[in-house]
Design a protein around this motif. Sequence first.
Motif, PDB file in Angstrom:
ATOM      1  N   PHE A   1     -26.340 -89.785  25.135  1.00 30.56           N
ATOM      2  CA  PHE A   1     -25.468 -90.225  24.005  1.00 30.56           C
ATOM      3  C   PHE A   1     -24.600 -91.502  24.178  1.00 30.56           C
ATOM      4  O   PHE A   1     -24.120 -91.740  24.989  1.00 30.56           O
ATOM      5  N   CYS A   2     -24.998 -92.400  23.185  1.00 25.00           N
ATOM      6  CA  CYS A   2     -24.119 -93.853  23.676  1.00 25.00           C
ATOM      7  C   CYS A   2     -23.848 -94.488  22.053  1.00 25.00           C
ATOM      8  O   CYS A   2     -24.409 -94.078  21.111  1.00 25.00           O
ATOM      9  N   PRO A   3     -22.961 -95.375  22.238  1.00 26.13           N
ATOM     10  CA  PRO A   3     -22.546 -96.041  20.905  1.00 26.13           C
ATOM     11  C   PRO A   3     -23.905 -96.751  20.339  1.00 26.13           C
ATOM     12  O   PRO A   3     -24.663 -97.345  21.029  1.00 26.13           O
ATOM     13  N   THR A   4     -23.872 -97.006  18.772  1.00 23.19           N
ATOM     14  CA  THR A   4     -24.880 -97.714  18.362  1.00 23.19           C
ATOM     15  C   THR A   4     -24.403 -99.114  18.167  1.00 23.19           C
ATOM     16  O   THR A   4     -25.068-100.028  18.041  1.00 23.19           O
ATOM     17  N   PHE A   5     -23.000 -99.467  18.205  1.00 22.24           N
ATOM     18  CA  PHE A   5     -22.605-100.538  18.040  1.00 22.24           C
ATOM     19  C   PHE A   5     -22.290-101.135  19.497  1.00 22.24           C
ATOM     20  O   PHE A   5     -20.982-101.039  20.045  1.00 22.24           O
ATOM     21  N   THR A   6     -23.127-102.014  20.028  1.00 23.58           N
ATOM     22  CA  THR A   6     -23.117-102.207  21.298  1.00 23.58           C
ATOM     23  C   THR A   6     -24.525-103.081  21.599  1.00 23.58           C
ATOM     24  O   THR A   6     -25.049-103.458  20.792  1.00 23.58           O
ATOM     25  N   PHE A   7     -24.436-103.829  22.775  1.00 26.19           N
ATOM     26  CA  PHE A   7     -25.610-104.578  23.148  1.00 26.19           C
ATOM     27  C   PHE A   7     -26.792-103.647  23.616  1.00 26.19           C
ATOM     28  O   PHE A   7     -26.617-102.592  24.102  1.00 26.19           O
ATOM     29  N   PHE A   8     -27.949-104.170  23.373  1.00 28.50           N
ATOM     30  CA  PHE A   8     -29.162-103.650  23.305  1.00 28.50           C
ATOM     31  C   PHE A   8     -29.359-103.007  24.685  1.00 28.50           C
ATOM     32  O   PHE A   8     -29.814-101.659  24.825  1.00 28.50           O
ATOM     33  N   ALA A   9     -28.734-103.426  25.858  1.00 26.37           N
ATOM     34  CA  ALA A   9     -29.012-102.955  27.094  1.00 26.37           C
ATOM     35  C   ALA A   9     -28.633-101.537  27.286  1.00 26.37           C
ATOM     36  O   ALA A   9     -29.247-100.710  27.969  1.00 26.37           O
ATOM     37  N   THR A  10     -27.644-101.009  26.758  1.00 24.40           N
ATOM     38  CA  THR A  10     -27.013-100.109  26.649  1.00 24.40           C
ATOM     39  C   THR A  10     -27.931 -98.811  26.323  1.00 24.40           C
ATOM     40  O   THR A  10     -28.088 -97.676  27.189  1.00 24.40           O
TER      41      THR A  10
ATOM     42  N   SER B   1     -18.746 -95.448  15.533  1.00 24.22           N
ATOM     43  CA  SER B   1     -17.567 -96.209  16.241  1.00 24.22           C
ATOM     44  C   SER B   1     -16.196 -95.622  15.837  1.00 24.22           C
ATOM     45  O   SER B   1     -16.220 -95.330  14.579  1.00 24.22           O
ATOM     46  N   ASP B   2     -15.295 -95.939  16.629  1.00 19.61           N
ATOM     47  CA  ASP B   2     -13.830 -95.590  16.028  1.00 19.61           C
ATOM     48  C   ASP B   2     -13.603 -97.118  15.256  1.00 19.61           C
ATOM     49  O   ASP B   2     -13.680 -98.042  15.786  1.00 19.61           O
ATOM     50  N   PRO B   3     -13.020 -96.634  14.498  1.00 22.31           N
ATOM     51  CA  PRO B   3     -12.620 -97.794  13.308  1.00 22.31           C
ATOM     52  C   PRO B   3     -11.600 -98.870  13.831  1.00 22.31           C
ATOM     53  O   PRO B   3     -11.488 -99.954  13.320  1.00 22.31           O
ATOM     54  N   ASP B   4     -10.733 -98.494  14.865  1.00 23.66           N
ATOM     55  CA  ASP B   4      -9.618 -99.174  15.219  1.00 23.66           C
ATOM     56  C   ASP B   4     -10.095 -99.946  16.482  1.00 23.66           C
ATOM     57  O   ASP B   4      -9.906-100.960  16.644  1.00 23.66           O
ATOM     58  N   THR B   5     -10.514 -99.211  17.400  1.00 26.60           N
ATOM     59  CA  THR B   5     -10.795 -99.779  18.666  1.00 26.60           C
ATOM     60  C   THR B   5     -12.272-100.428  18.816  1.00 26.60           C
ATOM     61  O   THR B   5     -12.628-101.235  19.801  1.00 26.60           O
ATOM     62  N   PHE B   6     -13.167 -99.964  17.894  1.00 21.94           N
ATOM     63  CA  PHE B   6     -14.528-100.158  17.679  1.00 21.94           C
ATOM     64  C   PHE B   6     -15.484 -99.616  18.784  1.00 21.94           C
ATOM     65  O   PHE B   6     -16.703 -99.559  18.965  1.00 21.94           O
ATOM     66  N   ASN B   7     -14.852 -99.022  19.948  1.00 22.44           N
ATOM     67  CA  ASN B   7     -15.510 -97.878  20.892  1.00 22.44           C
ATOM     68  C   ASN B   7     -15.979 -97.083  20.303  1.00 22.44           C
ATOM     69  O   ASN B   7     -15.797 -96.598  19.062  1.00 22.44           O
ATOM     70  N   ILE B   8     -16.836 -95.977  21.180  1.00 26.91           N
ATOM     71  CA  ILE B   8     -17.558 -95.166  20.890  1.00 26.91           C
ATOM     72  C   ILE B   8     -16.353 -93.937  20.251  1.00 26.91           C
ATOM     73  O   ILE B   8     -15.281 -93.813  20.891  1.00 26.91           O
ATOM     74  N   CYS B   9     -16.753 -93.308  19.062  1.00 21.69           N
ATOM     75  CA  CYS B   9     -15.926 -92.379  18.469  1.00 21.69           C
ATOM     76  C   CYS B   9     -16.206 -90.952  19.197  1.00 21.69           C
ATOM     77  O   CYS B   9     -16.945 -90.305  19.058  1.00 21.69           O
ATOM     78  N   PRO B  10     -14.806 -90.276  19.744  1.00 18.20           N
ATOM     79  CA  PRO B  10     -14.985 -88.970  20.644  1.00 18.20           C
ATOM     80  C   PRO B  10     -15.478 -87.948  19.347  1.00 18.20           C
ATOM     81  O   PRO B  10     -16.242 -87.135  19.673  1.00 18.20           O
ATOM     82  N   ILE B  11     -14.870 -88.098  18.153  1.00 16.52           N
ATOM     83  CA  ILE B  11     -15.003 -87.162  17.278  1.00 16.52           C
ATOM     84  C   ILE B  11     -16.669 -86.940  16.757  1.00 16.52           C
ATOM     85  O   ILE B  11     -17.058 -86.023  16.857  1.00 16.52           O
ATOM     86  N   ASP B  12     -17.025 -88.144  16.654  1.00 19.96           N
ATOM     87  CA  ASP B  12     -18.654 -88.169  16.131  1.00 19.96           C
ATOM     88  C   ASP B  12     -19.442 -87.920  17.360  1.00 19.96           C
ATOM     89  O   ASP B  12     -20.496 -87.540  17.469  1.00 19.96           O
ATOM     90  N   LEU B  13     -18.983 -88.260  18.684  1.00 18.37           N
ATOM     91  CA  LEU B  13     -19.855 -88.151  19.899  1.00 18.37           C
ATOM     92  C   LEU B  13     -19.890 -86.576  20.035  1.00 18.37           C
ATOM     93  O   LEU B  13     -20.933 -85.874  20.182  1.00 18.37           O
ATOM     94  N   GLU B  14     -18.921 -85.812  19.795  1.00 18.78           N
ATOM     95  CA  GLU B  14     -19.021 -84.274  19.851  1.00 18.78           C
ATOM     96  C   GLU B  14     -19.837 -83.441  18.658  1.00 18.78           C
ATOM     97  O   GLU B  14     -20.441 -82.947  18.939  1.00 18.78           O
ATOM     98  N   ASN B  15     -19.786 -84.163  17.604  1.00 20.93           N
ATOM     99  CA  ASN B  15     -20.652 -83.872  16.501  1.00 20.93           C
ATOM    100  C   ASN B  15     -22.146 -84.066  16.627  1.00 20.93           C
ATOM    101  O   ASN B  15     -22.989 -83.179  16.474  1.00 20.93           O
ATOM    102  N   GLN B  16     -22.443 -85.381  17.228  1.00 22.75           N
ATOM    103  CA  GLN B  16     -23.759 -85.574  17.949  1.00 22.75           C
ATOM    104  C   GLN B  16     -24.319 -84.535  18.894  1.00 22.75           C
ATOM    105  O   GLN B  16     -25.355 -84.300  18.923  1.00 22.75           O
ATOM    106  N   ILE B  17     -23.441 -84.287  19.722  1.00 26.86           N
ATOM    107  CA  ILE B  17     -23.913 -83.316  20.968  1.00 26.86           C
ATOM    108  C   ILE B  17     -24.221 -82.110  20.275  1.00 26.86           C
ATOM    109  O   ILE B  17     -25.074 -81.280  20.779  1.00 26.86           O
ATOM    110  N   GLN B  18     -23.291 -81.526  19.289  1.00 22.97           N
ATOM    111  CA  GLN B  18     -23.569 -80.223  18.862  1.00 22.97           C
ATOM    112  C   GLN B  18     -24.804 -80.095  17.920  1.00 22.97           C
ATOM    113  O   GLN B  18     -25.426 -79.171  17.930  1.00 22.97           O
TER     114      GLN B  18
END
Length: 355
Positions: free
Chosen positions: A78-87, A103-120
Amino acid sequence: MQFIDLAAQYKHLKERIDKRIQTVLEHGQYIMGPEVQELEEKLADYVGVKHAITCANGTDALTLALMTLEIKEGDAIFCPTFTFFATAEVIAYEGATPIFVDSDPDTFNICPIDLENQIQKVIEEGALNPKAIIAVDLFGLPANYPEIEAIANKYNLKLVEDAAQGFGGEISGKRAGSFGDIATTSFFPAKPLGCYGDGGAVFTNSDGYAELIKSYRVHGKGKDKYDNVRIGMNSRLDTIQAAILLEKLQEFPTELKARNLVAQNYTKELMGKYKTPFTPEGYISSWAQYTLQHESRDVIMAEYKAKGIPTMVYYGTCMHQQTAFEYLGYNKGDFPVAEALSDSVFSLPMHGYLK
Protein backbone atom coordinates in the motif's frame (compact mmCIF):
# COMPACT_ATOMS: atom_id res chain seq x y z
CA MET A 1 16.11 33.70 -9.31
CA GLN A 2 16.77 29.99 -8.76
CA PHE A 3 14.10 27.49 -7.68
CA ILE A 4 16.78 25.69 -5.64
CA ASP A 5 20.05 27.63 -5.46
CA LEU A 6 22.76 24.97 -5.23
CA ALA A 7 25.35 27.51 -6.39
CA ALA A 8 24.71 29.73 -3.35
CA GLN A 9 25.09 26.73 -1.06
CA TYR A 10 28.35 25.67 -2.71
CA LYS A 11 29.73 29.21 -2.48
CA HIS A 12 29.03 29.17 1.26
CA LEU A 13 30.61 25.73 1.78
CA LYS A 14 33.21 25.85 -0.99
CA GLU A 15 36.37 25.77 1.10
CA ARG A 16 35.15 22.88 3.27
CA ILE A 17 33.76 20.83 0.39
CA ASP A 18 36.84 21.36 -1.77
CA LYS A 19 39.07 20.24 1.08
CA ARG A 20 36.99 17.10 1.60
CA ILE A 21 37.12 16.22 -2.10
CA GLN A 22 40.87 16.84 -2.22
CA THR A 23 41.35 14.41 0.66
CA VAL A 24 39.55 11.70 -1.33
CA LEU A 25 41.65 12.45 -4.41
CA GLU A 26 44.77 12.05 -2.32
CA HIS A 27 43.90 8.74 -0.65
CA GLY A 28 42.31 7.35 -3.83
CA GLN A 29 39.69 5.11 -2.19
CA TYR A 30 36.86 6.13 -4.50
CA ILE A 31 34.57 3.19 -3.72
CA MET A 32 33.58 2.51 -0.08
CA GLY A 33 36.35 4.77 1.20
CA PRO A 34 36.60 5.91 4.84
CA GLU A 35 34.25 8.86 4.30
CA VAL A 36 31.41 6.43 3.53
CA GLN A 37 31.64 4.78 6.95
CA GLU A 38 32.05 8.17 8.64
CA LEU A 39 28.92 9.45 6.90
CA GLU A 40 26.91 6.35 7.83
CA GLU A 41 27.82 6.78 11.48
CA LYS A 42 26.87 10.47 11.46
CA LEU A 43 23.62 9.84 9.58
CA ALA A 44 22.58 7.18 12.09
CA ASP A 45 23.39 9.54 14.95
CA TYR A 46 21.46 12.42 13.38
CA VAL A 47 18.36 10.35 12.60
CA GLY A 48 18.49 8.43 15.89
CA VAL A 49 18.71 4.85 14.64
CA LYS A 50 21.23 2.02 15.07
CA HIS A 51 22.06 1.61 11.38
CA ALA A 52 22.41 3.86 8.34
CA ILE A 53 23.53 2.10 5.16
CA THR A 54 24.31 4.29 2.17
CA CYS A 55 23.61 3.29 -1.43
CA ALA A 56 23.65 4.66 -4.97
CA ASN A 57 20.30 6.51 -5.00
CA GLY A 58 16.93 6.83 -3.32
CA THR A 59 15.19 4.39 -5.66
CA ASP A 60 17.78 1.72 -4.85
CA ALA A 61 17.23 2.47 -1.16
CA LEU A 62 13.56 1.56 -1.55
CA THR A 63 14.44 -1.52 -3.61
CA LEU A 64 16.89 -2.66 -0.93
CA ALA A 65 14.18 -2.21 1.70
CA LEU A 66 11.70 -4.34 -0.25
CA MET A 67 14.31 -7.02 -0.98
CA THR A 68 15.09 -7.18 2.73
CA LEU A 69 11.39 -7.56 3.58
CA GLU A 70 11.15 -10.36 0.96
CA ILE A 71 8.46 -8.62 -1.08
CA LYS A 72 7.39 -10.82 -3.99
CA GLU A 73 4.71 -11.63 -6.55
CA GLY A 74 1.29 -11.95 -4.96
CA ASP A 75 2.03 -9.39 -2.24
CA ALA A 76 -0.03 -6.21 -1.90
CA ILE A 77 1.98 -3.11 -0.97
CA PHE A 78 0.00 0.00 0.00
CA CYS A 79 1.35 3.42 -0.99
CA PRO A 80 0.05 6.90 -1.82
CA THR A 81 -1.07 7.65 -5.36
CA PHE A 82 0.05 11.28 -5.01
CA THR A 83 3.83 10.87 -5.00
CA PHE A 84 6.86 10.44 -7.25
CA PHE A 85 6.87 7.41 -9.55
CA ALA A 86 9.75 5.63 -7.76
CA THR A 87 7.61 4.87 -4.69
CA ALA A 88 5.29 2.61 -6.69
CA GLU A 89 7.82 1.59 -9.34
CA VAL A 90 9.95 -0.39 -6.88
CA ILE A 91 6.89 -2.37 -5.77
CA ALA A 92 6.13 -3.48 -9.33
CA TYR A 93 9.83 -4.16 -9.95
CA GLU A 94 9.75 -6.78 -7.18
CA GLY A 95 6.74 -8.41 -8.85
CA ALA A 96 4.32 -7.23 -6.16
CA THR A 97 1.15 -5.19 -6.69
CA PRO A 98 0.91 -1.53 -5.69
CA ILE A 99 -2.37 -0.72 -3.96
CA PHE A 100 -2.86 3.01 -4.13
CA VAL A 101 -4.26 5.16 -1.33
CA ASP A 102 -5.84 8.62 -1.40
CA SER A 103 -4.32 11.73 0.22
CA ASP A 104 -5.11 13.66 3.35
CA PRO A 105 -6.60 16.96 2.08
CA ASP A 106 -4.65 19.07 4.57
CA THR A 107 -1.17 17.52 4.74
CA PHE A 108 -1.26 15.94 1.23
CA ASN A 109 0.32 12.80 2.77
CA ILE A 110 -1.20 9.31 2.68
CA CYS A 111 -4.63 9.27 4.32
CA PRO A 112 -4.82 6.80 7.25
CA ILE A 113 -8.59 6.42 6.85
CA ASP A 114 -8.38 5.44 3.18
CA LEU A 115 -5.32 3.31 3.94
CA GLU A 116 -7.34 1.11 6.27
CA ASN A 117 -10.21 1.01 3.74
CA GLN A 118 -7.83 -0.21 1.03
CA ILE A 119 -6.33 -2.86 3.34
CA GLN A 120 -9.78 -4.18 4.23
CA LYS A 121 -10.76 -4.24 0.56
CA VAL A 122 -7.72 -6.37 -0.35
CA ILE A 123 -8.41 -8.74 2.55
CA GLU A 124 -12.05 -9.12 1.48
CA GLU A 125 -11.13 -9.79 -2.17
CA GLY A 126 -8.59 -12.42 -1.10
CA ALA A 127 -6.53 -12.37 -4.31
CA LEU A 128 -3.42 -10.76 -2.84
CA ASN A 129 -1.42 -11.07 0.38
CA PRO A 130 -1.32 -7.74 2.29
CA LYS A 131 2.37 -7.40 3.15
CA ALA A 132 3.59 -3.84 3.68
CA ILE A 133 2.92 -0.10 3.62
CA ILE A 134 5.19 2.51 2.07
CA ALA A 135 4.39 5.94 3.52
CA VAL A 136 5.92 9.03 1.92
CA ASP A 137 7.03 12.18 3.76
CA LEU A 138 5.71 14.48 1.05
CA PHE A 139 7.22 17.94 0.54
CA GLY A 140 9.26 17.60 3.76
CA LEU A 141 6.42 16.79 6.16
CA PRO A 142 6.50 13.37 7.87
CA ALA A 143 3.42 11.26 7.27
CA ASN A 144 1.01 10.54 10.13
CA TYR A 145 3.12 7.73 11.63
CA PRO A 146 1.27 7.51 14.95
CA GLU A 147 -1.85 6.40 13.07
CA ILE A 148 -0.07 4.54 10.25
CA GLU A 149 2.02 2.47 12.67
CA ALA A 150 -1.12 1.54 14.57
CA ILE A 151 -2.74 0.35 11.34
CA ALA A 152 0.38 -1.59 10.34
CA ASN A 153 0.39 -3.36 13.71
CA LYS A 154 -3.35 -4.07 13.54
CA TYR A 155 -3.02 -5.88 10.21
CA ASN A 156 0.47 -7.31 10.80
CA LEU A 157 2.03 -5.31 7.96
CA LYS A 158 5.61 -4.12 7.58
CA LEU A 159 6.09 -0.35 7.34
CA VAL A 160 8.62 1.44 5.14
CA GLU A 161 9.16 5.19 5.50
CA ASP A 162 10.04 6.90 2.23
CA ALA A 163 11.84 9.96 3.63
CA ALA A 164 13.35 11.08 0.31
CA GLN A 165 11.77 14.50 0.83
CA GLY A 166 11.33 14.33 4.58
CA PHE A 167 14.92 14.13 5.86
CA GLY A 168 15.16 16.67 8.68
CA GLY A 169 11.46 16.57 9.50
CA GLU A 170 10.20 15.50 12.93
CA ILE A 171 7.19 14.30 14.90
CA SER A 172 7.40 15.14 18.60
CA GLY A 173 11.20 15.16 18.48
CA LYS A 174 11.47 11.86 16.56
CA ARG A 175 13.22 12.46 13.26
CA ALA A 176 12.24 11.37 9.77
CA GLY A 177 14.15 8.23 8.85
CA SER A 178 13.43 6.60 12.21
CA PHE A 179 9.84 5.48 11.58
CA GLY A 180 8.66 2.05 10.55
CA ASP A 181 10.66 -1.16 10.17
CA ILE A 182 12.93 0.36 7.53
CA ALA A 183 13.26 3.94 6.27
CA THR A 184 14.91 5.31 3.16
CA THR A 185 16.07 8.66 1.83
CA SER A 186 17.55 10.21 -1.29
CA PHE A 187 20.53 12.52 -1.66
CA PHE A 188 19.50 13.73 -5.12
CA PRO A 189 20.87 17.29 -5.42
CA ALA A 190 17.47 18.95 -5.05
CA LYS A 191 16.57 17.13 -1.83
CA PRO A 192 16.87 18.88 1.57
CA LEU A 193 20.20 17.08 2.10
CA GLY A 194 21.63 16.51 -1.36
CA CYS A 195 24.97 15.54 -2.87
CA TYR A 196 26.43 16.46 -6.28
CA GLY A 197 25.08 13.42 -8.09
CA ASP A 198 22.96 10.48 -7.04
CA GLY A 199 22.97 8.94 -3.57
CA GLY A 200 20.68 7.37 -1.00
CA ALA A 201 20.53 5.67 2.38
CA VAL A 202 18.55 3.05 4.29
CA PHE A 203 17.85 3.33 8.04
CA THR A 204 16.84 0.63 10.51
CA ASN A 205 17.13 -0.43 14.13
CA SER A 206 17.22 -4.10 13.15
CA ASP A 207 20.65 -5.73 13.18
CA GLY A 208 19.36 -8.50 10.91
CA TYR A 209 17.91 -6.10 8.34
CA ALA A 210 21.12 -4.05 8.38
CA GLU A 211 23.27 -7.08 7.58
CA LEU A 212 20.96 -8.06 4.72
CA ILE A 213 21.00 -4.53 3.26
CA LYS A 214 24.79 -4.39 3.42
CA SER A 215 24.93 -7.72 1.57
CA TYR A 216 22.30 -6.86 -1.05
CA ARG A 217 23.95 -3.54 -1.97
CA VAL A 218 27.18 -5.34 -3.00
CA HIS A 219 26.00 -8.24 -5.17
CA GLY A 220 24.67 -10.29 -2.24
CA LYS A 221 28.13 -10.72 -0.76
CA GLY A 222 28.98 -12.96 2.19
CA LYS A 223 32.34 -12.82 3.94
CA ASP A 224 33.91 -10.96 0.98
CA LYS A 225 33.04 -9.75 -2.52
CA TYR A 226 33.85 -13.15 -4.06
CA ASP A 227 31.57 -15.00 -1.65
CA ASN A 228 28.07 -14.35 -2.99
CA VAL A 229 25.41 -15.88 -0.77
CA ARG A 230 22.31 -14.27 -2.33
CA ILE A 231 21.28 -12.37 -5.47
CA GLY A 232 21.91 -8.70 -4.84
CA MET A 233 22.68 -5.52 -6.76
CA ASN A 234 25.46 -3.00 -7.25
CA SER A 235 24.45 0.06 -5.26
CA ARG A 236 27.29 1.80 -3.44
CA LEU A 237 27.63 5.49 -2.61
CA ASP A 238 30.75 7.02 -4.18
CA THR A 239 33.32 8.19 -1.64
CA ILE A 240 33.41 11.69 -3.16
CA GLN A 241 29.64 12.04 -2.67
CA ALA A 242 30.03 10.87 0.94
CA ALA A 243 32.73 13.50 1.47
CA ILE A 244 30.42 16.23 0.12
CA LEU A 245 27.52 15.03 2.26
CA LEU A 246 29.64 15.13 5.42
CA GLU A 247 30.07 18.88 5.07
CA LYS A 248 26.48 19.41 4.03
CA LEU A 249 25.20 17.37 6.98
CA GLN A 250 27.22 19.54 9.37
CA GLU A 251 25.55 22.64 7.91
CA PHE A 252 22.12 21.02 7.59
CA PRO A 253 20.61 22.15 10.95
CA THR A 254 21.40 25.78 10.10
CA GLU A 255 19.90 25.42 6.63
CA LEU A 256 16.83 23.76 8.10
CA LYS A 257 16.21 26.76 10.36
CA ALA A 258 16.52 29.04 7.32
CA ARG A 259 14.05 26.90 5.34
CA ASN A 260 11.52 27.11 8.16
CA LEU A 261 11.92 30.88 8.34
CA VAL A 262 11.31 31.16 4.58
CA ALA A 263 8.20 28.99 4.96
CA GLN A 264 6.90 31.17 7.81
CA ASN A 265 7.38 34.29 5.73
CA TYR A 266 5.67 32.72 2.71
CA THR A 267 2.70 31.69 4.82
CA LYS A 268 2.40 35.09 6.44
CA GLU A 269 2.29 36.82 3.04
CA LEU A 270 0.21 34.28 1.09
CA MET A 271 -2.35 32.96 3.59
CA GLY A 272 -5.82 33.81 2.37
CA LYS A 273 -4.73 34.18 -1.23
CA TYR A 274 -3.93 30.49 -1.65
CA LYS A 275 -4.32 27.33 0.39
CA THR A 276 -0.98 27.33 2.23
CA PRO A 277 0.77 24.26 3.70
CA PHE A 278 -0.54 22.80 6.93
CA THR A 279 1.87 21.54 9.59
CA PRO A 280 0.15 19.60 12.40
CA GLU A 281 1.01 20.35 16.03
CA GLY A 282 4.20 18.59 17.08
CA TYR A 283 5.44 18.22 13.51
CA ILE A 284 8.44 19.91 11.85
CA SER A 285 8.80 20.00 8.08
CA SER A 286 12.12 20.10 6.26
CA TRP A 287 10.36 21.99 3.44
CA ALA A 288 11.65 20.01 0.49
CA GLN A 289 9.05 22.10 -1.33
CA TYR A 290 6.76 24.93 -0.30
CA THR A 291 3.53 23.93 -2.03
CA LEU A 292 0.43 26.03 -2.55
CA GLN A 293 -2.97 25.00 -3.85
CA HIS A 294 -5.23 27.02 -6.16
CA GLU A 295 -7.80 26.14 -8.83
CA SER A 296 -6.29 28.68 -11.28
CA ARG A 297 -2.79 27.21 -11.03
CA ASP A 298 -1.73 27.75 -14.63
CA VAL A 299 -2.71 31.42 -14.62
CA ILE A 300 -0.92 32.05 -11.32
CA MET A 301 2.24 30.24 -12.42
CA ALA A 302 2.31 32.37 -15.57
CA GLU A 303 2.07 35.52 -13.43
CA TYR A 304 5.02 34.38 -11.30
CA LYS A 305 7.02 33.57 -14.44
CA ALA A 306 6.41 37.07 -15.78
CA LYS A 307 7.99 38.40 -12.57
CA GLY A 308 11.04 36.16 -12.97
CA ILE A 309 9.98 33.77 -10.21
CA PRO A 310 10.23 30.06 -11.10
CA THR A 311 7.53 27.62 -9.98
CA MET A 312 7.16 23.84 -10.29
CA VAL A 313 4.36 21.28 -10.16
CA TYR A 314 4.81 18.21 -7.91
CA TYR A 315 2.95 16.05 -9.07
CA GLY A 316 0.86 16.59 -12.19
CA THR A 317 -0.21 12.96 -12.61
CA CYS A 318 -1.18 10.55 -9.84
CA MET A 319 0.28 7.04 -9.82
CA HIS A 320 -3.05 5.35 -10.61
CA GLN A 321 -3.27 7.49 -13.77
CA GLN A 322 0.22 6.64 -15.05
CA THR A 323 0.38 4.65 -18.29
CA ALA A 324 2.69 2.11 -16.67
CA PHE A 325 -0.02 1.20 -14.15
CA GLU A 326 -2.97 0.94 -16.54
CA TYR A 327 -2.94 -2.84 -15.98
CA LEU A 328 -4.17 -2.29 -12.41
CA GLY A 329 -7.54 -1.08 -13.71
CA TYR A 330 -7.94 2.15 -11.77
CA ASN A 331 -10.25 4.87 -13.10
CA LYS A 332 -10.50 8.64 -12.88
CA GLY A 333 -12.36 9.52 -9.72
CA ASP A 334 -11.04 6.59 -7.67
CA PHE A 335 -8.93 8.93 -5.52
CA PRO A 336 -10.70 12.33 -5.57
CA VAL A 337 -8.46 14.18 -3.09
CA ALA A 338 -5.22 13.17 -4.80
CA GLU A 339 -6.63 13.94 -8.25
CA ALA A 340 -7.71 17.40 -7.09
CA LEU A 341 -4.20 18.00 -5.72
CA SER A 342 -2.53 16.99 -8.98
CA ASP A 343 -4.71 19.54 -10.78
CA SER A 344 -4.14 22.45 -8.39
CA VAL A 345 -0.80 22.36 -6.50
CA PHE A 346 2.35 24.29 -7.38
CA SER A 347 5.57 25.03 -5.51
CA LEU A 348 7.59 28.19 -4.95
CA PRO A 349 11.39 28.52 -4.67
CA MET A 350 12.72 26.95 -1.46
CA HIS A 351 16.25 26.53 -0.16
CA GLY A 352 18.40 27.50 2.80
CA TYR A 353 19.90 30.59 1.12
CA LEU A 354 16.74 32.31 -0.04
CA LYS A 355 16.66 35.94 1.07
